[in-house]
Scaffold this motif. Sequence first.
Motif, PDB file in Angstrom:
ATOM      1  N   TYR A 120      -3.083   4.784  10.559  1.00  0.00           N
ATOM      2  CA  TYR A 120      -4.534   4.867  10.316  1.00  0.00           C
ATOM      3  C   TYR A 120      -5.289   5.063  11.634  1.00  0.00           C
ATOM      4  O   TYR A 120      -6.246   5.847  11.699  1.00  0.00           O
ATOM      5  N   TYR A 149      -4.673   8.616  13.081  1.00  0.00           N
ATOM      6  CA  TYR A 149      -5.349   9.594  12.210  1.00  0.00           C
ATOM      7  C   TYR A 149      -6.863   9.559  12.465  1.00  0.00           C
ATOM      8  O   TYR A 149      -7.498  10.603  12.622  1.00  0.00           O
ATOM      9  N   ILE A 172      -3.829  15.318   7.593  1.00  0.00           N
ATOM     10  CA  ILE A 172      -3.667  14.694   6.268  1.00  0.00           C
ATOM     11  C   ILE A 172      -2.193  14.619   5.834  1.00  0.00           C
ATOM     12  O   ILE A 172      -1.743  13.544   5.434  1.00  0.00           O
ATOM     13  N   ARG A 209      10.509  -6.812  -1.501  1.00  0.00           N
ATOM     14  CA  ARG A 209      11.194  -6.795  -2.799  1.00  0.00           C
ATOM     15  C   ARG A 209      12.531  -6.062  -2.687  1.00  0.00           C
ATOM     16  O   ARG A 209      12.651  -4.909  -3.083  1.00  0.00           O
ATOM     17  N   MET A 235       2.652 -13.422  -7.566  1.00  0.00           N
ATOM     18  CA  MET A 235       3.315 -12.639  -6.512  1.00  0.00           C
ATOM     19  C   MET A 235       3.186 -11.130  -6.783  1.00  0.00           C
ATOM     20  O   MET A 235       2.802 -10.355  -5.916  1.00  0.00           O
ATOM     21  N   ASN A 236       3.486 -10.746  -8.065  1.00  0.00           N
ATOM     22  CA  ASN A 236       3.376  -9.336  -8.434  1.00  0.00           C
ATOM     23  C   ASN A 236       1.962  -8.839  -8.263  1.00  0.00           C
ATOM     24  O   ASN A 236       1.728  -7.705  -7.835  1.00  0.00           O
ATOM     25  N   PHE A 260       1.250  -8.204  -4.600  1.00  0.00           N
ATOM     26  CA  PHE A 260       1.814  -6.934  -4.152  1.00  0.00           C
ATOM     27  C   PHE A 260       1.037  -5.750  -4.708  1.00  0.00           C
ATOM     28  O   PHE A 260       0.792  -4.770  -4.016  1.00  0.00           O
ATOM     29  N   LEU A 270      -1.988  -5.403  -2.712  1.00  0.00           N
ATOM     30  CA  LEU A 270      -1.678  -4.891  -1.372  1.00  0.00           C
ATOM     31  C   LEU A 270      -1.453  -3.380  -1.402  1.00  0.00           C
ATOM     32  O   LEU A 270      -2.044  -2.628  -0.621  1.00  0.00           O
ATOM     33  N   PHE A 271      -0.603  -2.937  -2.353  1.00  0.00           N
ATOM     34  CA  PHE A 271      -0.324  -1.508  -2.429  1.00  0.00           C
ATOM     35  C   PHE A 271      -1.555  -0.726  -2.903  1.00  0.00           C
ATOM     36  O   PHE A 271      -1.775   0.411  -2.495  1.00  0.00           O
ATOM     37  N   ILE A 308      -3.652  -0.301   0.166  1.00  0.00           N
ATOM     38  CA  ILE A 308      -3.103   0.768   1.028  1.00  0.00           C
ATOM     39  C   ILE A 308      -3.479   2.140   0.456  1.00  0.00           C
ATOM     40  O   ILE A 308      -3.916   3.034   1.175  1.00  0.00           O
ATOM     41  N   ILE A 343      -7.289   2.793   1.008  1.00  0.00           N
ATOM     42  CA  ILE A 343      -7.615   3.128   2.410  1.00  0.00           C
ATOM     43  C   ILE A 343      -7.144   4.546   2.725  1.00  0.00           C
ATOM     44  O   ILE A 343      -7.868   5.334   3.338  1.00  0.00           O
ATOM     45  N   THR A 344      -5.933   4.868   2.279  1.00  0.00           N
ATOM     46  CA  THR A 344      -5.392   6.206   2.550  1.00  0.00           C
ATOM     47  C   THR A 344      -6.264   7.281   1.902  1.00  0.00           C
ATOM     48  O   THR A 344      -6.593   8.294   2.536  1.00  0.00           O
ATOM     49  N   PHE A 380      -9.394   7.764   3.891  1.00  0.00           N
ATOM     50  CA  PHE A 380      -9.165   8.532   5.123  1.00  0.00           C
ATOM     51  C   PHE A 380      -8.976  10.026   4.814  1.00  0.00           C
ATOM     52  O   PHE A 380      -9.403  10.875   5.592  1.00  0.00           O
ATOM     53  N   ILE A 381      -8.323  10.303   3.688  1.00  0.00           N
ATOM     54  CA  ILE A 381      -8.122  11.713   3.321  1.00  0.00           C
ATOM     55  C   ILE A 381      -9.481  12.372   3.047  1.00  0.00           C
ATOM     56  O   ILE A 381      -9.749  13.478   3.509  1.00  0.00           O
TER      57      ILE A 381
END
Lengths: 291, 338
Positions: free
Chosen positions: A95, A98, A110, A129, B1-2, B5, B8-9, B12, B15-16, B19-20
């Motif tokens: 991040y 970029y 990108i 996991r 827990m699931n 996660f 969290l994902f 991510i 945020i990605t 940024f794109i």
Amino acid sequence: MKMQPAFQRFVNGIVRQTDCNQEERVDLYDELLSHLECAFIDYKKQGYSEEEAIRTAMSNFGTEQEIGKQLQEAMYPYRKGMMLALSIVSLLFAYSVYACQLFIMGDAHIPWLILAVLISTAILFVTVRPVTSLNRRLWMNSLLLVHLVVFFYGLLLATDLLRPYSTGLTIIALILIVLSIILVYRTTIYDFPSERQLLRKDAKRLHFINITTGIFIVFVTLFFLWAFLWFAPAGSPVFLILLIPIGSWILSYTLQMVLLAKQKKTWAYAIVFLQTAIIMAAIAFWFINIF
Amino acid sequence: MNKTFGMLFGLIGTITAAFIVLGLVFDKSENEKQQGLTDNYDVSIDGRIAYVKYDKGKAGIYLTNGAGEPIVQLPVEQTILDINFSKDGKTLAYVVSDKEMDAESGSAVHLVNIETLEDQTAFSSKSIITELAFDPKDPDQLFYLQAGVFTNYSPITGPRPHDFDVHSYDLAEKKHTQYTELKKYSMRSLQVSASDETVFVQMDDDENAQTADDIFESRQRIFQIPLDAPDEKSIISNPAGQEDIYDFLLLPERDELIYQAVGGTGANGVFEYELFSFNWKTYETKQLTNLKEYTAKPILSPDNKIYFLLDREFAGRQPDYHIYQMNVDGTDIKEIKW
């Protein structure tokens, strides 16, 4: 038996947190379960009711998370921490680079961002996991090698920035690459040795030599690729020459491992000796010509 | 827990994606990246400085006492290779070419009236014109350096303008004249004599070079070229000097020239370019600046000051030019701010 479903769930929760392969998990599962059953029988003999004996056996054992964590650390010291650090720092680095490339240099990388996030997230996922059905060594090394390639490009993007941004990010990129290489070494040599290799010590030795050789060959190939890009026109067949050392190394490495699996130790060592001798001769030839 | 996660994902992914989207909005083409002052500037007889500056990739000409708006601004695909004031300071000539040059690139020479800001194309050429210089003796004569080809003579360099010669254009008669047939690999710093029919340029002193080694060993010097007999050109910088001279300014009344040459090497291995003076009567050389940066383009102003450029990011990605001023003897160096 009434106790088994509770113990099974409990032990499953523990072994799921380790990086063991399927076979190791079964062994660990059986061992933990037998410990619990013994404790259960002891408590029963002491006059506990069945439910009390189950509860006491599990509570004296510890929590799932704590035992899982301790077992992981005992079997693979620092591995989870290293993998977590690699994935999280990689994400933050991706991040940052970029954003710097975009807002300072005006370039939106990108496709690289997507690749970097995907590979970092995949490493994060298999760390938190563990997936037992995967061939751990193959998958881990594949992920780490893709990570190396993607973040080597990230290193180039970091060096391409203006100072002082380039300095800090280049250092982080180099740390990530070194960490990734260390994880390739430990994944291949220590953490997940091949089941096919009975000569474990020799396999470790040959893996170490070959991985080191591979890193050296890839580094030299990239250097020549950079030099060729200056002088040779794009699409020139001369670029294919650059693939010869890497191809030869892959062939030699595979051959050594096949021979070692068949316990033909002398032949495997003969090949690694020949491979090293050729590289040394090439280096000597290079130095003599340069100086 | 699931759930953790999943969050969290999800974070991510979000945020990605953000940024794109930012990348799609803020990505710039190569032509939009240039920003700030270039190395093209000139000083008029009334002390006004005209300079070329990029604003988000758009090359424009600005005046120091202007309203801050460009008097000329080009599309991002084009650039201004040189500007030059006429002797009376009322006209500014500038040459436009492609920012990304190729073998098909040409040039267009424009004239701007500084008072009315009327802009007219004087002439166009299918070749690349890199420098302009009004003749101080004749306001209708505009000299220029033109490259014959745009190619790479060496495999380790990119294509550049080469095969340079000196030309002029008569603005009244609309007639071009080519004075030299030198086809020089490099030629720059065109200056026209205020007293006789000669021009001065900087180029390689490689006429007698026979081999590649000779060419490599040859020095860049300042040449005086008589327009009526261009073959009788002569070297006016120190002919035995072992340094390359890159840029210069003639001070005929002092029998001197001020030139740019390498003064030393910085701690990071980058050459430091300084300004020196050379008296062609006494052969005395004096170092005028010791700024340990990249100094260039000395220009004499009407109040007898030397203006020059200083690049604080020389050998970096983008230059960071500043205009400085000093006395002809190198004293009282100060930055010009406006």
